[in-house]
Design a protein around this motif. Structure first.
Motif, short mmCIF file in Angstrom:
data_model
loop_
_atom_site.label_atom_id
_atom_site.label_comp_id
_atom_site.label_asym_id
_atom_site.label_seq_id
_atom_site.Cartn_x
_atom_site.Cartn_y
_atom_site.Cartn_z
N SER A 1 19.64 13.18 -28.51
CA SER A 1 18.69 13.84 -27.60
C SER A 1 17.30 13.86 -28.21
O SER A 1 16.29 13.57 -27.54
CB SER A 1 19.11 15.29 -27.35
N LEU A 2 17.24 14.21 -29.51
CA LEU A 2 15.94 14.25 -30.18
C LEU A 2 15.28 12.87 -30.18
O LEU A 2 14.07 12.73 -29.94
CB LEU A 2 16.09 14.76 -31.62
N MET A 3 16.09 11.84 -30.44
CA MET A 3 15.55 10.47 -30.48
C MET A 3 15.00 10.08 -29.11
O MET A 3 13.91 9.51 -28.99
CB MET A 3 16.64 9.47 -30.90
N LEU A 4 15.79 10.41 -28.07
CA LEU A 4 15.35 10.08 -26.70
C LEU A 4 14.04 10.79 -26.38
O LEU A 4 13.11 10.21 -25.81
CB LEU A 4 16.41 10.47 -25.69
N MET A 5 13.99 12.08 -26.79
CA MET A 5 12.79 12.87 -26.51
C MET A 5 11.57 12.26 -27.23
O MET A 5 10.49 12.11 -26.65
CB MET A 5 13.00 14.31 -26.94
N ALA A 6 11.79 11.93 -28.51
CA ALA A 6 10.69 11.36 -29.31
C ALA A 6 10.21 10.05 -28.70
O ALA A 6 9.00 9.80 -28.55
CB ALA A 6 11.14 11.14 -30.75
N CYS A 7 11.18 9.20 -28.31
CA CYS A 7 10.80 7.90 -27.72
C CYS A 7 10.06 8.12 -26.40
O CYS A 7 9.05 7.47 -26.11
CB CYS A 7 12.03 7.04 -27.46
#
Lengths: 460, 445
Positions: free
Chosen positions: B21-27
């Protein structure tokens, strides 16, 4: 929380901070866009005045921002003008008189969508500033033009139809209709326009093209010929452009030049001379230098006038007006030979009746009756052609007939006499004139075409 | 499975889920920032800019020709070997001096000035041709008569007949509106050189062709024939557009019509007009027309620079300014393609600038946003061999460039560039030069 997760959270925090910065930057106007005066192409006296206005500005005063916006706009500083309008909008949101100008600024920078947004605000608010009751229709015209700039023809046509009382909008619509294969509809619009202004070049020209599209060659020819006998042009600029021109005249060294012209009309020649000199020193331009030279002549300084005119020739090349000043000054100094030389040079650049008249007088004073008659003939020819171009056919015939009586070896005089007689219904007279033109110059294309047309008509 | 192991497995799964989730948000946020940044750039006023930096494939030495006496009002420049000594010269129409001037290259890079005529009011274009077929080159000049918009009958076509040590002037056409271009060629197939004429005028103009009827008693005889009545005709290039062996004419109509016309030569002085392009954008500002075989398929194409914005001295670049390529598909069909967006584009020239064997394009700008000193005034469009063009800046000064030509000035096999500026009051003459050359530099390629 793992190390990766901590890294990701940090990255998100950074990105959110970036977004906040972006939002801050774009949600409110930044500082006034700076002007790099060292590369700016505005003359220094104007730049000084603008800088002075910037210094005097009270940030809380919407009128001050409006005034500064008008100055920026007049000299192509559109981002700065736009910034000012934004300030007015913030300070005085109920006063919407600036919206139209704001839209124009966006238009001039090629931002058609932004311009349309502002024009729509003017329309929605039913404003009558700055162009009175026609303000709304001018907004529609400009929206139509914006859609054309985006090559969106149907939307442009819809917008243009909302401006039925603006001749330019009607004309533009006619043009678009012809391009869309609807020449008949265009002709109805053009007939309306021609009813009110039969002499406008563009209306006659466009009607000629529309008739040509519909295959009516005779009508096309008739309106083409009408378009040639006129000097009345369709105004291409927006009515607010006049305000821009007035603003330019009121600022910098141009205002000194204008003051000089005004003083001259009041007969205050010495004062006019002073202001004119000041204007030329601040920013050299041909028209200013010619005006100064003319004032030097009027105040009895022919040598100074010649020096100024010669500078014009060196800087921007000879023109009939500049050479005429040298000619008049030379006569004042008793040098008729030079006057004749420069006037002869001037008529090669731009023949005028006045120049021919002066040359005729010089030939008469030199006892050259033949030479004088030739120049008087050309003076009449030029006057007759001017009348012809203004569609004053009776005056044209009078002058052109005088011209051929004085000297009958000039083919163009016979050509215009032929044209004039033809339009006045004197077909035998026209034929005689064309025939004489073609005897002198058998390759006169326009005379050949006119001669052919007359013969075709008589065969019909 | 023990309870604690199950819990630990669940924690691992939820930890993975959080990371994803964090990765998706950052991207997602990164993409959003990029899009916003791009949007902000697109919204900035003025023209699109060329690729940053200078191409390493073409480098130039710049030289200015300036007399520092007259105003900067060059109307046309050309590169031509006028004296046929193997070195290219520069022919200039200078409307501030009312002159046609030859800058003769005496040795590599050295030029001497020779005034061919200095009494032609605003010469707009000079065409070099051996009109009298005596073996030397004559010059046919399009005389505008006024640099400012004017609809009076002040235009002329004047022949400067080369008599060796001097040029004799013959007026071939007068009593017409402002003449912007004259091009030469045997248009009626009778073996002599006829002329195509662009009468720009202002509210009224036309395309004419002048039939050469020879010289009698020292007087040249030309008969004018009208091909089209339209205001604002700028250029009338002549060439065999349909490959049938005779010369056709093309014409660009600017002002308010913004059209391209061709005139198919039907023989014996008859021409068939065709409107091959009509822009619905009547403000687009067509500024010239060039005939060239850009894709080297043996058929002549047309290049249309657009960016004339001279309605007001403080004009701005517009997003639609640039250059269109009209690919000749044969049988009088042309396909248009925008090859550059460049604010205030006023002239184009074609030449192989990078020496890779295909033609590149040079564009100059008359009215870019000059308040920004980084805006280029000269760019080149690198041809990848398949007519995909990449725009590279060449220079940011001089500004106000109205004319450009390409040709090999230093005999290195690569095209060099010459351009001229035109500045009219009330604009100040800052950062301008009359004539500038950019000569290809071997060492820095």
């Amino acid at each position: 929380m793992t190390r990766l997760q901590r890294l990701l959270v940090a990255a998100i925090a950074l990105e959110l901070a970036g977004l906040c910065l972006w939002w801050r930057r774009h949600s409110r106007p930044g500082p006034l866009p700076q002007i790099d005066w060292s590369v700016c192409m505005i003359e220094s006296t104007v730049a000084d005045e603008i800088r002075e206005m910037e210094k005097r500005l009270q940030p809380g005063n919407p009128a001050g921002w409006s005034e500064l916006a008008a100055a920026y706009r007049a000299f192509g500083l559109f981002p700065q003008a736009e910034y000012c309008y934004r300030q007015v909008d913030k300070l005085s949101p109920k006063d919407r008189s600036y919206l139209y100008y704001w839209a124009e600024c966006a238009d001039l920078m090629g931002r058609t969508r932004a311009a349309t947004k502002r024009y729509r605000q003017v329309i929605d608010a039913k404003l009558s500033v700055p162009l009175g009751i026609q303000t709304i229709q001018y907004c529609w015209l400009n929206i139509g033009q914006d859609r054309l700039r985006e090559e969106n023809v149907p939307a442009a046509m819809d917008a243009l139809r909302e401006a039925p009382d603006i001749p330019k909008a009607k004309f533009l619509l006619a043009r678009v209709l012809i391009r869309s294969g609807r020449a008949k509809e265009a002709i109805a619009l053009l007939d309306d326009l021609l009813r009110d202004s039969p002499g406008v070049i563009e209306y006659n020209q466009m009607k000629s093209w529309a008739e040509d599209e519909l295959g009516d060659q005779d009508a096309a020819q008739e309106f083409y010929e009408r378009s040639l006998r006129s000097r009345q042009e369709l105004s291409k600029s927006d009515p607010t452009y006049q305000e821009v021109l007035e603003r330019r005249k009121s600022m910098g060294s141009q205002s000194w030049h204008e003051k000089s012209l005004q003083l001259e009309t009041q007969g205050k020649l010495q004062d006019a001379l002073e202001w004119s000199r000041k204007a030329v020193q601040a920013f050299w331009a041909e028209d200013r230098a010619q005006e100064l030279a003319r004032l030097e002549l009027l105040t009895g300084h022919p040598k100074e006038a010649i020096a100024l005119a010669e500078e014009c020739v060196n800087r921007v090349g000879a023109s009939a007006k500049t050479l005429d000043i040298i000619g008049v000054a030379s006569v004042q100094l008793g040098d008729r030979a030079r006057a004749q030389r420069v006037w002869e040079q001037a008529i090669e650049l731009e023949p005028t009746p006045n120049l021919y008249g002066k040359l005729a007088e010089l030939r008469r004073l030199a006892d050259d009756a033949l030479g004088a008659a030739r120049y008087w003939s050309l003076e009449q020819y030029q006057t007759g052609k001017d009348a012809w171009l203004n569609n004053d056919l009776t005056a044209a015939r009078e002058h052109l007939e005088k011209a051929v009586a004085l000297y009958e070896g000039h083919p163009h005089t016979w050509f215009y006499l032929g044209q004039t007689r033809r339009f006045l219904g004197d077909i035998p007279g026209a034929k005689a004139a064309y025939r004489r033109c073609l005897q002198i110059n058998p390759d006169h294309g326009r005379a050949l075409r006119a001669w052919e047309r007359l013969n075709q008509e008589s065969r019909k | 499975m023990s309870k604690s192991r199950v819990q630990s497995a669940r924690n691992r799964c939820s930890g993975k889920g959080t990371t994803i989730s964090l990765m998706l948000m950052a991207c997602g946020l990164a993409v959003l920032l990029c899009v916003l940044g791009r949007l902000a750039k697109l919204a900035s006023p003025g023209s699109r800019r060329p690729a940053p930096g200078i191409s390493s494939k073409a480098a130039f030495d710049k030289t200015a020709f300036d007399d520092h006496k007259s105003a900067v009002r060059v109307a046309n420049v050309q590169i031509v070997d006028f004296d046929r000594d193997g070195l290219n010269d520069i022919l200039v129409c200078d409307s501030a001096r009312n002159a046609v001037i030859l800058y003769r290259q005496t040795s590599s890079g050295q030029f001497t000035e020779r005034v061919l005529a200095d009494n032609l009011k605003c010469p707009a274009h000079a065409t070099v041709v051996d009109l009298d077929k005596d073996g030397d080159l004559d010059v046919v000049v399009a005389v505008l008569g006024s640099i400012f918009p004017w609809d009076e009958l002040v235009g002329r076509v004047v022949l400067l007949e080369n008599e060796g040590d001097h040029f004799t002037q013959h007026v071939l056409l007068d009593d017409v509106r402002r003449v912007a271009d004259v091009e030469a060629g045997d248009l009626d197939g009778d073996g002599d050189i006829d002329l195509a004429v662009a009468v720009f005028g202002y509210a009224r103009g036309e395309v004419l062709w002048l039939e050469n009827l020879g010289k009698k008693d020292g007087q040249w005889r030309f008969r004018d024939h009208q091909l089209l009545d339209r205001p604002g005709v700028i250029h009338v290039p002549v060439g065999d557009l349909d490959g049938d062996g005779d010369l056709d004419i093309a014409a660009v109509v600017s002002q308010d019509e913004e059209e391209l016309w061709t005139f198919e030569n039907l023989g014996q002085g008859r021409f068939k007009p065709r409107r091959i392009y009509a822009s619905p954008n009547y403000d687009v500002g067509s500024a010239g027309l060039l005939m060239c075989d850009l894709d080297q398929d043996g058929k002549l194409d047309l290049l249309l620079p657009q960016g004339d914005n001279l309605e007001d001295p403080y004009a701005w670049p517009q997003p639609y300014h640039g250059c269109l390529w009209f690919k000749n598909l044969g049988n009088w069909r042309f396909e248009s393609k925008r090859i550059a967006s460049f604010g205030g584009t006023y002239a184009a020239a074609v030449g192989d600038l990078d020496g890779d064997g295909d033609p590149d394009v040079v564009l100059v700008s008359l009215c870019n946003d000059w308040s920004d000193p980084t805006r280029p005034s000269v760019v080149w469009l690198e041809n990848d061999g398949h007519q995909n063009f990449k725009m590279w800046p060449i220079d940011t000064t001089p500004i106000g460039l109205i004319t450009v030509a390409c040709g090999d000035l230093n005999k290195d096999g690569r095209a060099d560039i010459v351009a001229g500026s035109l500045i009219l009051p009330p604009i100040t003459e800052r950062r301008v030069e009359r004539i500038t050359t950019w000569v290809s530099r071997k060492d820095k390629r």
